[in-house]
Design a protein around this motif. Sequence first.
Motif, PDB file in Angstrom:
ATOM      1  N   LEU A 270       0.543  -0.466   0.138  1.00  0.00           N
ATOM      2  CA  LEU A 270      -0.210  -0.076   0.352  1.00  0.00           C
ATOM      3  C   LEU A 270       0.483   1.158  -0.280  1.00  0.00           C
ATOM      4  O   LEU A 270       0.641   2.107  -0.262  1.00  0.00           O
ATOM      5  N   GLN A 271       2.165   1.073   0.792  1.00  0.00           N
ATOM      6  CA  GLN A 271       3.219   2.143   0.860  1.00  0.00           C
ATOM      7  C   GLN A 271       4.087   1.790  -0.555  1.00  0.00           C
ATOM      8  O   GLN A 271       3.973   3.249  -0.839  1.00  0.00           O
ATOM      9  N   ALA A 272       4.011   0.877  -1.319  1.00  0.00           N
ATOM     10  CA  ALA A 272       4.682   1.797  -2.575  1.00  0.00           C
ATOM     11  C   ALA A 272       4.673   2.348  -3.649  1.00  0.00           C
ATOM     12  O   ALA A 272       5.407   2.136  -4.230  1.00  0.00           O
ATOM     13  N   GLY A 273       3.705   2.735  -3.922  1.00  0.00           N
ATOM     14  CA  GLY A 273       3.052   3.612  -4.322  1.00  0.00           C
ATOM     15  C   GLY A 273       3.085   3.304  -6.137  1.00  0.00           C
ATOM     16  O   GLY A 273       3.285   3.810  -7.252  1.00  0.00           O
ATOM     17  N   GLY A 274       2.627   1.648  -5.910  1.00  0.00           N
ATOM     18  CA  GLY A 274       2.144   1.216  -7.440  1.00  0.00           C
ATOM     19  C   GLY A 274       3.916   0.245  -7.259  1.00  0.00           C
ATOM     20  O   GLY A 274       3.987  -0.439  -8.995  1.00  0.00           O
ATOM     21  N   GLY A 275       4.930   0.489  -6.709  1.00  0.00           N
ATOM     22  CA  GLY A 275       6.466  -0.658  -7.125  1.00  0.00           C
ATOM     23  C   GLY A 275       6.022  -2.034  -6.138  1.00  0.00           C
ATOM     24  O   GLY A 275       5.026  -2.322  -6.080  1.00  0.00           O
ATOM     25  N   GLU A 276       7.492  -2.835  -6.706  1.00  0.00           N
ATOM     26  CA  GLU A 276       6.898  -3.845  -6.434  1.00  0.00           C
ATOM     27  C   GLU A 276       8.140  -3.704  -5.031  1.00  0.00           C
ATOM     28  O   GLU A 276       8.667  -2.744  -4.695  1.00  0.00           O
ATOM     29  N   VAL A 277       7.053  -5.377  -4.453  1.00  0.00           N
ATOM     30  CA  VAL A 277       7.114  -5.122  -2.765  1.00  0.00           C
ATOM     31  C   VAL A 277       7.986  -6.963  -2.875  1.00  0.00           C
ATOM     32  O   VAL A 277       7.037  -7.938  -3.217  1.00  0.00           O
ATOM     33  N   ARG A 278       9.272  -7.054  -2.465  1.00  0.00           N
ATOM     34  CA  ARG A 278       9.294  -8.368  -2.466  1.00  0.00           C
ATOM     35  C   ARG A 278       9.839  -9.083  -0.728  1.00  0.00           C
ATOM     36  O   ARG A 278      10.750  -8.096  -0.444  1.00  0.00           O
ATOM     37  N   LEU A 279      10.015 -10.000  -0.291  1.00  0.00           N
ATOM     38  CA  LEU A 279      10.141 -10.471   1.671  1.00  0.00           C
ATOM     39  C   LEU A 279      12.061 -11.252   0.991  1.00  0.00           C
ATOM     40  O   LEU A 279      12.023 -11.399  -0.041  1.00  0.00           O
TER      41      LEU A 279
END
Length: 244
Positions: free
Chosen positions: A197-206
């Motif tokens: 939600l905070q990444a502004g459309g970016g990808e997120v990975r653990l």
Amino acid sequence: MTKQPSPSALAPSSPIHQAASTVSPLVALGWLHTAKFLTTAPQLHFLPPLAVPEIAFVGRSNAGKSTCINTLTQQKQLAFASKKPGRTQHINLFSLGKQGVTDAVLADLPGYGYAAVPKQDKIRWQQVMANYLVTRENLKAIVLMCDPRHGLTELDEVLLDVVRPRVEEGLKFLVILTKADKLTRAEQSKALSIMKLQAGGGEVRLFSATKRQGIDEVATLLWQWAHPSSASPATAPSPDIGLE
């Protein structure tokens, strides 16, 4: 003077998702393993102009940036992890490419936010980083390190605001939630949802170097971003680095 790659060799010509099914993690990790030190610069004007895609790694001191870079490249000491976080204040470039031909560059930016660094140095480096992220012409992607136990800091939020216009114009953006092994599965899931939600459309990975979590995913994503017009590894463009 080395030969400059043609603009078409670097311009995306197909959606990244089309390449996703044809690029194996083994290929991506093999490519990252070719990383070699290229140059270091205390200021932007010392950076060489390059004609290949550049991927910048940024993050708060102690967020695990050096460990992440070293893990992805399978090299223990490629990125320098200082015993005094925040003291390394240079932009370090690493070339990538097989058979001695550079087709991309990793940029390791200094960690920020460490309390022991003098205020004037903090301000100076915040400005240097902002200028780099806004003006570096061959910058194609930004990778932000974040310790999910602490979430985004105020400086992380500032960085997001700085890069948002370029991300909206097509710059790739990835948030890596480092040290994921420190969280339970439930905590990992929650941290991932919040960051998306905070990444502004970016990808997120653990990501966890200790548990080898997320390494294949991140490596594959970086390969795809550096080779946007390639349908398979065999057809990946291999331009010269473009240094004079």
